[in-house]
Design a protein around this motif. Structure first.
Motif, PDB file in Angstrom:
ATOM      1  N   ARG A  24       0.801  -1.224   0.000  1.00 14.16           N
ATOM      2  CA  ARG A  24       0.000   0.000   0.000  1.00 14.16           C
ATOM      3  C   ARG A  24       0.834   1.275   0.000  1.00 14.16           C
ATOM      4  O   ARG A  24       0.323   2.353  -0.296  1.00 14.16           O
ATOM      5  N   SER A  25       2.089   1.165   0.380  1.00 14.08           N
ATOM      6  CA  SER A  25       2.926   2.362   0.433  1.00 14.08           C
ATOM      7  C   SER A  25       3.095   2.960  -0.954  1.00 14.08           C
ATOM      8  O   SER A  25       3.316   2.234  -1.930  1.00 14.08           O
ATOM      9  N   SER A  38      -0.551  -4.904   3.487  1.00 18.22           N
ATOM     10  CA  SER A  38       0.368  -4.148   4.333  1.00 18.22           C
ATOM     11  C   SER A  38       1.073  -3.084   3.498  1.00 18.22           C
ATOM     12  O   SER A  38       1.044  -3.125   2.265  1.00 18.22           O
ATOM     13  N   ARG A  39       1.710  -2.135   4.171  1.00 21.42           N
ATOM     14  CA  ARG A  39       2.381  -1.057   3.433  1.00 21.42           C
ATOM     15  C   ARG A  39       3.470  -1.630   2.521  1.00 21.42           C
ATOM     16  O   ARG A  39       3.611  -1.221   1.375  1.00 21.42           O
ATOM     17  N   GLN A  40       4.255  -2.526   3.032  1.00 22.02           N
ATOM     18  CA  GLN A  40       5.205  -3.292   2.218  1.00 22.02           C
ATOM     19  C   GLN A  40       4.858  -4.756   2.439  1.00 22.02           C
ATOM     20  O   GLN A  40       5.267  -5.367   3.416  1.00 22.02           O
TER      21      GLN A  40
END
Length: 212
Positions: A24-25, A38-40
């Protein structure tokens, strides 16, 4: 040397040597928007003709063809990587068929007007077809393991439709039984009129290909 890319929501992401991070980052190479990512979330590492996926200690796990990734796992053409509610398809080299999208409309009607089947890989051997059915079954099991399987319903439907498109020959009774079970399971996830219409269309195709 083979060319690798990821197909995600109709967009192709070419993979280059080294690591491609998915999550998501906004700093990830492939940015996802679903809340379960997750972000990563995971990393795709390409080294020569070897592509590996590694889960980056994500909260909800990374899944390949319905199986959770617990250690770096090799990826092959046609593998489906699920991250939350998103599915990324692994594509290798140039194994496409130009008429897939046209043939798909005969099955899908208006249920998925934006679906792109133009690069469905041709599968001709009995062994590869059996694996394809197993792949769809694995996706169904994976979706059922979530709290809201309907969130991945469209992806599972498109995968099933693509499978039917690459199987022009008559189905065996065993395969027909498996496919009917898949369709009935998917239809339970969203019991509305559109899903009922989709169910009828696909069952008609499955039934029409039963020769034994």
């Amino acid at each position: 040397m083979q060319s690798f890319w990821i197909k995600y929501q109709g967009t192709r992401f070419p993979l280059r040597r080294g690591e491609t991070v998915v999550g998501r980052s906004p700093y990830c190479t492939i940015v996802l928007s679903n809340a379960l990512a997750s972000r990563q979330h995971c990393a795709l590492r390409l080294d020569g003709d070897t592509l590996l996926v590694t889960d980056l200690t994500s909260a909800n796990g990374t899944w390949v063809n319905g199986e959770r990734v617990v250690e770096p796992r090799p990826l092959r053409h046609g593998d489906l990587v699920r991250v939350g509610t998103d599915v990324l398809e692994v594509r290798v080299s140039d194994r496409t068929t130009a008429t897939g999208a046209q043939r798909a409309r005969s099955i899908t009607g208006d249920a998925h007007p934006a679906a792109d089947f133009s690069d469905v890989a041709e599968e001709t051997s009995t062994q590869s077809q059996a694996v394809s059915i197993e792949l769809v079954e694995a996706l169904v099991r994976s979706a059922k393991s979530t709290r809201r399987p309907s969130m991945t319903m469209a992806t599972v439907q498109r995968t099933l439709e693509a499978l039917l498109e690459q199987r022009p020959e008559p189905l065996s009774r065993a395969d027909r039984t498996r496919l009917v079970a898949i369709v009935e399971t998917i239809a339970e996830w969203s019991p509305d009129r559109a899903t009922a219409d989709w169910r009828e269309r696909v069952l008609a195709v499955v039934g029409g290909r039963d020769s034994r």
